[in-house]
Design an enzyme around this catalytic site. Structure first.
Site: not given
Ligand code: NDP
Length: 448
Positions: A128, A168
């Site tokens: 990571k 991510d």
């Molecule tokens: P994005 O950056 O596309 O979206 C993240 C989302 O989570 C946004 O809506 C963001 O809101 C919100 N968020 C981020 N930090 C916080 C926080 N501290 N409190 C509340 N909401 C928060 O990321 P992904 O969708 O790619 O990833 C989301 C999750 O899925 C993560 O845990 C990631 O590790 C996991 N994941 C992702 C994969 C992928 O293929 N993308 C694969 C496997 C797991 P805001 O815009 O306000 O920050």
């Protein structure tokens, strides 16, 4: 509280050796608790020091990332890459750009990735990386200069057969494009060193959708096998509004579910008529705006400040897809009191350990992240395969393979849980099924 003396000793040493790394210790503790029965039955693991070796990454690099903002001011961030295990394949795991990124968060994600990648049945090790850089509010030029500086150091440590990063939080198609461009410039090589690439330069169809779609394939399989039920007709709450959440909503709706809420880090929207995903995509993917805008555009929808309030909405299925520890015991109690039947994790470690235990103790089906969200990395593995054979598969081909992989992950986890005497406990099942393959490879490869 760990009962197995070997696991307890290694956990206590890990606490000593990693002060101020709460997320990493939380992830190690959760995995160790699930492995108690399995490890107790295999004394050769202690003799070979398997657990000590697993909690200590192969290597971790941190580096300065200096870049110029649009005003010509020099800014400095910190970059990370942790290469945890290459026992079953080249290091693989995403890059996260978010102000909260630190060594603890990168290590928890890298540690989890080892077992998740093993569960996909593809030859992928665990890694990571990321930075405390915040892409929010930055111009495209600033993001490009940051990515170029980040890759100027990272390129020494990665490679198509060595370590293949992906996206991510905060790292989507735009960032991967800039990172790939800079890698090519430095190495003069066009290869599959990153996944999540654009479709015109080696990306895979269905990679964007994969984590969200995979989460719903897994959820469907859980409901079918454990309750003889399906997603159709269910009321669903999905937190987040990024890559994972958006495509989870898309597939949930395609399977006949009704998604009534989404969120971002500032608040959540409640649309009792069912979320209009075209509006969310316009706000989040095109305008890079805030989720509150949805309530201004869709009549009947409400916006509430504070993202945790989303768990107070009555629903059948809850799919946390935002970030770690977003669903705590208080949220779990609200969901259970309102009759939730299933929780499956799209984000990494979104439920605290107390919340996960509470769900299981109250008969809620629980799909842990390393199984339920493995569709993203699995499709990254399929992107690597396509890059190696220099061919592109159709959307339908990739989607069908993703579906098969998710069904297979569910089966492996369910069978391992059964074998450990805790049928239906997919936390134990996923950890044991992911762990045993890595441990067996380490036993075969000698001490290193
Ligand atoms: P994005 O950056 O596309 O979206 C993240 C989302 O989570 C946004 O809506 C963001 O809101 C919100 N968020 C981020 N930090 C916080 C926080 N501290 N409190 C509340 N909401 C928060 O990321 P992904 O969708 O790619 O990833 C989301 C999750 O899925 C993560 O845990 C990631 O590790 C996991 N994941 C992702 C994969 C992928 O293929 N993308 C694969 C496997 C797991 P805001 O815009 O306000 O920050």
């Amino acid at each position: 509280m760990l009962k197995n003396a070997y696991l307890k000793r290694v956990y206590d040493d890990t606490v000593q050796n990693n002060p101020a790394q709460p997320e990493f210790l939380q992830a190690v503790g959760e995995v160790f608790e699930s492995l108690e029965t399995y490890v107790a039955a295999r004394p050769e693991l202690e003799k070979a020091g398997i657990m000590e070796r697993l909690v200590e990454p192969d290597r971790m690099v941190t580096f300065r990332v200096a870049w110029e903002d649009d005003q010509g001011r020099v800014r400095v961030n910190r970059g990370y890459r942790v290469q945890f295990s290459s026992a079953i394949g080249p290091y693989k795991g995403g890059l996260r750009f978010h102000p909260s990124v630190n060594a603890s968060i990168i290590k928890f994600l890298g540690f989890e990735q080892v077992f998740k990648n093993s569960l996909t049945s593809l030859p992928l090790g665990g890694a990571k990386g990321g930075s405390n850089f915040d892409p929010k509010g930055k111009s495209d030029g600033e993001v490009m200069r940051f990515c170029q500086s980040f890759m100027t150091e990272l390129h020494r440590h990665i490679g198509a057969r060595c370590d293949v990063p992906a996206g991510d939080i905060g790292v989507g198609g735009r960032e991967i494009g800039f990172l790939f461009g800079q890698y090519k410039r430095l190495q003069n090589q066009f290869n599959g060193v990153l996944t999540g690439k654009g479709l015109r330069f080696g990306g895979s169809l269905a990679r964007t959708e994969a984590t969200g779609y995979g989460l719903l394939y897994f959820t469907q399989e859980m409901l079918r096998h454990l309750k003889n039920d399906s997603v159709a007709g269910k009321t669903i709450v999905i937190s987040g509004s990024g890559n994972v959440a958006i495509y989870a909503v898309e597939k949930a709706q395609a399977l006949g579910g009704k998604v009534i809420a989404m969120s971002d880090s500032q608040g959540y929207i409640h649309d009792p008529a069912g979320i209009r995903l075209d509006v969310v995509k316009q706000i989040k993917e095109v305008e890079r705006g805030r989720i509150r805008t949805y309530a201004e555009r869709v009549s009947g929808a409400e916006y509430h400040e504070g993202c945790r309030g989303i768990w107070s909405l009555p629903c059948d299925l809850a799919l946390p897809c935002a970030t770690q520890n977003e669903l705590d015991l208080e949220g779990a109690k609200l969901l259970v009191a309102n009759g939730v039947q299933l929780v499956a994790e799209g984000a990494n470690m979104p439920s605290t350990a107390e919340a996960a235990s509470y769900f299981q103790a109250n008969g809620v089906l629980f799909g842990p992240a390393k199984a339920a969200n493995a569709g993203g990395v699995a499709t990254s593995g399929l992107e690597m395969s396509q890059n190696s054979i220099r061919r592109n598969w159709s959307f339908e081909e990739v989607d069908a393979k993703l579906h098969d992989i998710m069904v297979n992950i569910f089966r492996q986890a369910a069978e391992a849980a059964e074998a450990c005497g805790v049928p239906g406990d997919l936390i134990v099942g996923a950890n044991v099924a992911g762990f045993r393959k890595v441990a067996d490879a380490m036993l075969s490869e000698g001490v290193y």
